[in-house]
Write a protein that holds these residues in place. Structure first.
Motif, PDB file in Angstrom:
ATOM      1  N   GLY A   7      54.784 -38.187  27.357  1.00  0.00           N
ATOM      2  CA  GLY A   7      55.268 -39.556  27.273  1.00  0.00           C
ATOM      3  C   GLY A   7      56.760 -39.601  27.018  1.00  0.00           C
ATOM      4  O   GLY A   7      57.269 -38.899  26.126  1.00  0.00           O
ATOM      5  N   THR A   8      57.442 -40.460  27.798  1.00  0.00           N
ATOM      6  CA  THR A   8      58.903 -40.543  27.743  1.00  0.00           C
ATOM      7  C   THR A   8      59.388 -41.856  27.120  1.00  0.00           C
ATOM      8  O   THR A   8      60.562 -42.188  27.198  1.00  0.00           O
ATOM      9  CB  THR A   8      59.467 -40.446  29.177  1.00  0.00           C
ATOM     10  N   VAL A  10      59.355 -44.743  23.679  1.00  0.00           N
ATOM     11  CA  VAL A  10      59.894 -44.667  22.312  1.00  0.00           C
ATOM     12  C   VAL A  10      59.048 -43.776  21.403  1.00  0.00           C
ATOM     13  O   VAL A  10      59.569 -43.113  20.502  1.00  0.00           O
ATOM     14  CB  VAL A  10      60.059 -46.076  21.684  1.00  0.00           C
ATOM     15  N   GLY A  29      56.546 -34.297  28.556  1.00  0.00           N
ATOM     16  CA  GLY A  29      55.884 -34.407  29.856  1.00  0.00           C
ATOM     17  C   GLY A  29      55.968 -35.810  30.423  1.00  0.00           C
ATOM     18  O   GLY A  29      55.989 -36.804  29.687  1.00  0.00           O
ATOM     19  N   GLY A  72      47.712 -46.056  31.425  1.00  0.00           N
ATOM     20  CA  GLY A  72      48.037 -44.883  32.236  1.00  0.00           C
ATOM     21  C   GLY A  72      47.503 -43.576  31.664  1.00  0.00           C
ATOM     22  O   GLY A  72      47.588 -42.530  32.319  1.00  0.00           O
ATOM     23  N   ALA A  76      47.390 -39.903  33.283  1.00  0.00           N
ATOM     24  CA  ALA A  76      48.327 -38.906  32.732  1.00  0.00           C
ATOM     25  C   ALA A  76      47.567 -37.644  32.309  1.00  0.00           C
ATOM     26  O   ALA A  76      48.009 -36.518  32.584  1.00  0.00           O
ATOM     27  CB  ALA A  76      49.075 -39.510  31.546  1.00  0.00           C
ATOM     28  N   ASN A  95      47.362 -46.771  22.637  1.00  0.00           N
ATOM     29  CA  ASN A  95      46.623 -48.003  22.359  1.00  0.00           C
ATOM     30  C   ASN A  95      46.183 -48.654  23.661  1.00  0.00           C
ATOM     31  O   ASN A  95      46.851 -48.538  24.687  1.00  0.00           O
ATOM     32  CB  ASN A  95      47.485 -48.976  21.546  1.00  0.00           C
ATOM     33  N   ASN A 133      48.359 -44.428  15.716  1.00  0.00           N
ATOM     34  CA  ASN A 133      48.460 -45.575  16.625  1.00  0.00           C
ATOM     35  C   ASN A 133      48.560 -46.898  15.875  1.00  0.00           C
ATOM     36  O   ASN A 133      48.795 -47.930  16.491  1.00  0.00           O
ATOM     37  CB  ASN A 133      47.244 -45.627  17.559  1.00  0.00           C
ATOM     38  N   ILE A 135      50.754 -47.705  13.533  1.00  0.00           N
ATOM     39  CA  ILE A 135      52.075 -47.999  12.974  1.00  0.00           C
ATOM     40  C   ILE A 135      53.174 -47.862  14.012  1.00  0.00           C
ATOM     41  O   ILE A 135      53.008 -47.180  15.012  1.00  0.00           O
ATOM     42  CB  ILE A 135      52.418 -47.032  11.798  1.00  0.00           C
ATOM     43  N   ASN A 136      54.292 -48.482  13.729  1.00  0.00           N
ATOM     44  CA  ASN A 136      55.455 -48.381  14.606  1.00  0.00           C
ATOM     45  C   ASN A 136      55.959 -46.940  14.658  1.00  0.00           C
ATOM     46  O   ASN A 136      55.870 -46.197  13.682  1.00  0.00           O
ATOM     47  CB  ASN A 136      56.554 -49.310  14.060  1.00  0.00           C
ATOM     48  N   CYS A 137      56.533 -46.555  15.798  1.00  0.00           N
ATOM     49  CA  CYS A 137      56.885 -45.140  16.017  1.00  0.00           C
ATOM     50  C   CYS A 137      57.906 -44.604  15.024  1.00  0.00           C
ATOM     51  O   CYS A 137      57.861 -43.412  14.686  1.00  0.00           O
ATOM     52  CB  CYS A 137      57.352 -44.919  17.450  1.00  0.00           C
ATOM     53  N   MET A 140      55.973 -43.548  12.021  1.00  0.00           N
ATOM     54  CA  MET A 140      55.077 -42.392  12.250  1.00  0.00           C
ATOM     55  C   MET A 140      55.673 -41.119  11.669  1.00  0.00           C
ATOM     56  O   MET A 140      54.971 -40.317  11.059  1.00  0.00           O
ATOM     57  CB  MET A 140      54.873 -42.163  13.766  1.00  0.00           C
TER      58      MET A 140
HETATM   59  N1  LIG Z   1      55.780 -48.418  20.386  1.00  0.00           N
HETATM   60  C1  LIG Z   1      55.188 -48.085  19.259  1.00  0.00           C
HETATM   61  O1  LIG Z   1      55.812 -48.059  18.176  1.00  0.00           O
HETATM   62  C2  LIG Z   1      53.749 -47.673  19.297  1.00  0.00           C
HETATM   63  C3  LIG Z   1      53.044 -47.595  18.094  1.00  0.00           C
HETATM   64  C4  LIG Z   1      51.708 -47.147  18.112  1.00  0.00           C
HETATM   65  C5  LIG Z   1      51.126 -46.772  19.321  1.00  0.00           C
HETATM   66  N2  LIG Z   1      51.843 -46.906  20.488  1.00  0.00           N
HETATM   67  C6  LIG Z   1      51.219 -46.467  21.741  1.00  0.00           C
HETATM   68  O2  LIG Z   1      51.871 -45.257  22.131  1.00  0.00           O
HETATM   69  C7  LIG Z   1      51.863 -45.119  23.558  1.00  0.00           C
HETATM   70  C8  LIG Z   1      53.292 -44.908  24.043  1.00  0.00           C
HETATM   71  O3  LIG Z   1      54.052 -46.078  23.839  1.00  0.00           O
HETATM   72  P1  LIG Z   1      55.596 -46.151  24.316  1.00  0.00           P
HETATM   73  O4  LIG Z   1      56.035 -47.541  24.061  1.00  0.00           O
HETATM   74  O5  LIG Z   1      56.352 -45.014  23.761  1.00  0.00           O
HETATM   75  O6  LIG Z   1      55.543 -45.836  25.882  1.00  0.00           O
HETATM   76  P2  LIG Z   1      54.865 -46.591  27.122  1.00  0.00           P
HETATM   77  O7  LIG Z   1      55.946 -47.276  27.858  1.00  0.00           O
HETATM   78  O8  LIG Z   1      53.685 -47.364  26.706  1.00  0.00           O
HETATM   79  O9  LIG Z   1      54.361 -45.302  27.981  1.00  0.00           O
HETATM   80  C9  LIG Z   1      55.274 -44.483  28.590  1.00  0.00           C
HETATM   81  C10 LIG Z   1      54.630 -43.263  29.181  1.00  0.00           C
HETATM   82  O10 LIG Z   1      53.400 -43.583  29.863  1.00  0.00           O
HETATM   83  C11 LIG Z   1      53.415 -42.973  31.149  1.00  0.00           C
HETATM   84  N3  LIG Z   1      52.663 -43.803  32.104  1.00  0.00           N
HETATM   85  C12 LIG Z   1      52.762 -45.151  32.290  1.00  0.00           C
HETATM   86  N4  LIG Z   1      51.932 -45.552  33.281  1.00  0.00           N
HETATM   87  C13 LIG Z   1      51.322 -44.431  33.743  1.00  0.00           C
HETATM   88  C14 LIG Z   1      50.361 -44.192  34.768  1.00  0.00           C
HETATM   89  N5  LIG Z   1      49.877 -45.183  35.526  1.00  0.00           N
HETATM   90  N6  LIG Z   1      49.944 -42.912  34.957  1.00  0.00           N
HETATM   91  C15 LIG Z   1      50.429 -41.907  34.198  1.00  0.00           C
HETATM   92  N7  LIG Z   1      51.339 -42.080  33.193  1.00  0.00           N
HETATM   93  C16 LIG Z   1      51.785 -43.324  32.987  1.00  0.00           C
HETATM   94  C17 LIG Z   1      54.885 -42.921  31.532  1.00  0.00           C
HETATM   95  O11 LIG Z   1      55.072 -41.887  32.492  1.00  0.00           O
HETATM   96  P3  LIG Z   1      56.534 -41.574  33.098  1.00  0.00           P
HETATM   97  O12 LIG Z   1      57.218 -40.741  32.054  1.00  0.00           O
HETATM   98  O13 LIG Z   1      56.228 -40.819  34.349  1.00  0.00           O
HETATM   99  O14 LIG Z   1      57.200 -42.892  33.339  1.00  0.00           O
HETATM  100  C18 LIG Z   1      55.543 -42.618  30.206  1.00  0.00           C
HETATM  101  O15 LIG Z   1      55.627 -41.226  29.975  1.00  0.00           O
HETATM  102  C19 LIG Z   1      51.208 -46.399  24.088  1.00  0.00           C
HETATM  103  O16 LIG Z   1      49.856 -46.138  24.350  1.00  0.00           O
HETATM  104  C20 LIG Z   1      51.392 -47.391  22.943  1.00  0.00           C
HETATM  105  O17 LIG Z   1      50.415 -48.424  22.946  1.00  0.00           O
HETATM  106  C21 LIG Z   1      53.117 -47.355  20.494  1.00  0.00           C
END
Ligand SMILES: NC(=O)c1ccc[n+]([C@@H]2O[C@H](COP(=O)([O-])OP(=O)(O)OC[C@H]3O[C@@H](n4cnc5c(N)ncnc54)[C@H](OP(=O)(O)O)[C@@H]3O)[C@@H](O)[C@H]2O)c1
Length: 216
Positions: A7-8, A10, A29, A72, A76, A95, A133, A135-137, A140
């Protein structure tokens, strides 16, 4: 250790950066080997940081963090590959949020199933541990951003994997209280909490808050 961060976004950034600060070798990745966000992260994080496809990173990692978008995640992890996940701890932070109808989001899986369970069913030889999952990143990897006692949860079928993840949460990331909710079916409870979390963020006005369980 050699660690994969899938995951790329935040979350991948926060987890990957913290692991680099702890002197681990981390491969981020993505769907593509030359993802721009991953390249920027590698540039910022020096020689122990690298990037690759989801499969490259999962092959590289002794432990895997799933920080991909929930919708995704199945794709993934299919790209990551069952063979590369086999026997490894898969820390699932995703999430099941569905923003397709705007705010507030709904969940695309809940009540009787969860993303954590779907992942464990799809990859029975991986040791899935759902955690972080709720809490905010930024919190974490730096729980002291929220003052006082507050808690994080683990869910999973493999007791040794949960013990290792609890050790990581406490000794690498600084968590004091890790609550073991039970087997992977308990992932549905922490995934459903996120709906309340989103509403609370509106009330609190920022994401730096967390749950604390007090007991009689
Ligand atoms: N933001 C927070 O503080 C927080 C807190 C708790 C949990 N979460 C959860 O943590 C996860 C990551 O959140 P995030 O905000 O950092 O990133 P995000 O934007 O939700 O996910 C980004 C990643 O998902 C991949 N992705 C998106 N669509 C895809 C698909 N159709 N097939 C394969 N890979 C796909 C992207 O691949 P590419 O690199 O190829 O673009 C990227 O690496 C989420 O599930 C989110 O709900 C977030």
């Amino acid at each position: 250790m050699k660690i994969a961060v899938l995951g790329t976004g935040v979350v991948g950034n926060a987890i990957g950066t913290k692991l680099i600060q702890l002197n681990h070798q981390v491969m981020m990745g993505s769907r593509t080997a030359n993802n721009e966000k991953a390249s920027a992260w590698v540039k910022q994080n020096g020689g122990n940081a690298s990037q690759g496809t989801f499969a490259d990173a999962t092959k590289f990692g002794e432990i895997i963090f799933n920080c991909t978008n929930g919708a995704g995640t199945p794709a993934a992890l299919n790209q990551a590959g069952a063979e590369n996940l086999k026997g490894k701890i898969l820390i699932d932070i995703s999430n099941a949020l569905d923003f397709s109808k705007g705010m507030p989001p709904t969940l695309f899986v809940c009540n009787t199933d969860s993303l954590g369970e779907q992942i464990q069913r799809a990859f029975p030889e991986a040791k899935v541990v759902k955690t972080l999952n709720t809490i905010n990143c930024n919190i974490m990897v730096n729980p002291s951003l929220v003052p006082g006692d507050h808690d994080v949860f683990v869910s999973g079928n493999d007791a040794d994997a949960k013990a290792k993840v609890t050790d990581i949460l406490k000794n690498w990331f600084g968590w004091k209280t890790v609550i073991d909710l039970g087997d992977i079916t308990s992932a549905r409870t922490v995934e459903m909490w996120v709906i309340l979390w989103v509403r609370l963020m509106g009330v609190v006005g920022h994401p730096n808050f967390n749950l604390h369980i007090t007991k009689a």
